[in-house]
Write an enzyme that holds these catalytic residues in place. Structure first.
Site, PDB file in Angstrom:
ATOM      1  N   CYS A  85       0.859  -1.184   0.000  1.00  0.00           N
ATOM      2  CA  CYS A  85       0.000   0.000   0.000  1.00  0.00           C
ATOM      3  C   CYS A  85       0.893   1.231   0.000  1.00  0.00           C
ATOM      4  CB  CYS A  85      -0.921   0.004   1.220  1.00  0.00           C
ATOM      5  SG  CYS A  85      -1.987   1.458   1.247  1.00  0.00           S
ATOM      6  N   CYS A 242      -3.350   6.875  -5.051  1.00  0.00           N
ATOM      7  CA  CYS A 242      -3.042   5.450  -4.888  1.00  0.00           C
ATOM      8  C   CYS A 242      -1.591   5.150  -5.283  1.00  0.00           C
ATOM      9  CB  CYS A 242      -3.998   4.562  -5.685  1.00  0.00           C
ATOM     10  SG  CYS A 242      -3.820   2.822  -5.280  1.00  0.00           S
TER      11      CYS A 242
HETATM   12  O1  PYC Z   1      -1.865   3.750  -1.988  1.00  0.00           O
HETATM   13  O2  PYC Z   1      -1.350   1.760  -2.766  1.00  0.00           O
HETATM   14  C1  PYC Z   1      -2.126   2.549  -2.235  1.00  0.00           C
HETATM   15  C2  PYC Z   1      -3.464   2.070  -1.827  1.00  0.00           C
HETATM   16  C3  PYC Z   1      -3.980   0.824  -1.998  1.00  0.00           C
HETATM   17  C4  PYC Z   1      -5.274   0.844  -1.459  1.00  0.00           C
HETATM   18  C5  PYC Z   1      -5.503   2.104  -0.975  1.00  0.00           C
HETATM   19  N1  PYC Z   1      -4.376   2.840  -1.207  1.00  0.00           N
END
Ligand code: PYC
Length: 317
Positions: A85, A242
């Site tokens: 994550c 993300c």
């Molecule tokens: O930032 O990799 C990330 C992530 C995965 C799920 C929520 N954030």
């Protein structure tokens, strides 16, 4: 259970410092699988309502196998144990700094997907260097009622992504319901489509089952590369751009010759929060992504699990 909550450009992370289940001392991938298989009550109690909050990712600290790492960590959201994550790792670095466990500079962190590094620039700003990320399938088409044929790339950045650019739905904060419905339909259709859901352990980068969907649209702010909407396994959308998804996206841009190694872009999330992104070529033909973002501590607290509480393990979904 001692926890510290932070958010990384809007996306919450709960770091569990102590009080998690005993997962042994095996490889982190095995410990993550054990957590997913045998400790559902723990996962739901910590992250589900009423203790948790929508979109939160938990970071369970564990002993690393590799002694050069400051810690091992296993991430999970309300639905799944994650391979890695990105926003969680930025939040974790800021949390470790808040606790005085790390100072400015470079540190290694072990995850089920592999060892990543963080550079702590100041109390809030972190550059994450992720595991080698790559595109595994180009132009994979699916039929979606109301949209016709939608085409996207399958890519790995520590989790598995289906990336659609341009999105057939406008990527705007006032369009979250439609974006979520489209993301869910794409994920379900892809994983059900014969031959697409490959057997294998998704966490080791072999075989794929899509767990996240990314829809890209233009940013209306000058100088930004694009705006994304990221659907997570629990059905919530990522408030940040993300980290693992940006890694998968960088792999696609690199494979298509649309971004040179070392060139920096700014990616914004659907709520307009930014990451600075770049990559270097990796040893096996993928990319080594760099992601710079900011995190802030929100709460430091102890969770109480009262056996008399009818919702001690959260509200069943
Ligand atoms: O930032 O990799 C990330 C992530 C995965 C799920 C929520 N954030």
């Amino acid at each position: 259970m001692h926890v510290i909550d932070s958010h990384t450009v809007g996306e919450p992370t709960r770091v569990i410092l102590a009080g998690g289940p005993d997962l042994g001392t095996g490889p982190l991938g095995e410990r993550a699988a054990l957590l997913a298989r045998q400790h559902r009550g723990f996962l739901e109690g910590v992250i589900g309502e009423p203790r948790g909050q929508v979109a939160m990712v938990c970071a369970l600290l564990v002993e690393p196998v590799d002694p050069s790492c400051v810690t091992g960590v296993i991430y999970f959201d309300a639905d799944a144990v994650l391979g890695m994550c990105g926003h969680g790792t930025i939040g974790l670095a800021v949390t470790l700094a808040h606790l005085g466990r790390i100072g400015p500079g470079r540190h290694r962190i072990e995850t089920p997907a592999g060892v990543v590094t963080v550079v702590l620039h100041d109390a809030h700003t972190v550059t994450l260097t992720n595991i080698e990320s790559r595109r595994v399938a180009r132009d994979v088409s699916v039929e979606i009622a109301g949209y016709g044929t939608v085409s996207g790339h399958v890519a790995y950045g520590g989790n598995w992504f289906y990336i659609v650019d341009p999105s057939p739905e406008p990527v705007r904060p006032d369009n979250l319901r439609a974006l979520t419905d489209l993301g869910v339909a794409l994920r379900e259709t892809l994983n059900a489509q014969a031959g697409n859901a490959q057997a294998g352990n998704a966490q080791d980068g072999n075989g794929w089952v899509i767990d996240h969907v990314i829809l890209h649209g233009p940013s209306d702010r000058p100088g930004l590369h694009s705006r994304n909407f990221v659907l997570c396994p629990d059905g919530a959308y990522d408030r940040s751009p993300c980290g693992t998804g940006s890694s998968a996206r960088l792999a696609c841009l690199a494979a298509d010759g649309l971004l040179a190694a070392g060139q920096e872009i700014v990616q914004e999330s659907v709520i307009g929060s930014p990451y600075r992104l770049s990559y270097q070529w990796g040893p096996t033909g993928g990319v080594i992504p760099s992601i710079t973002g900011q995190a802030f501590i929100m709460a430091e607290t102890r969770l109480v699990f009262d056996p008399a509480d009818p919702f001690v393990n959260g509200i069943p979904s």
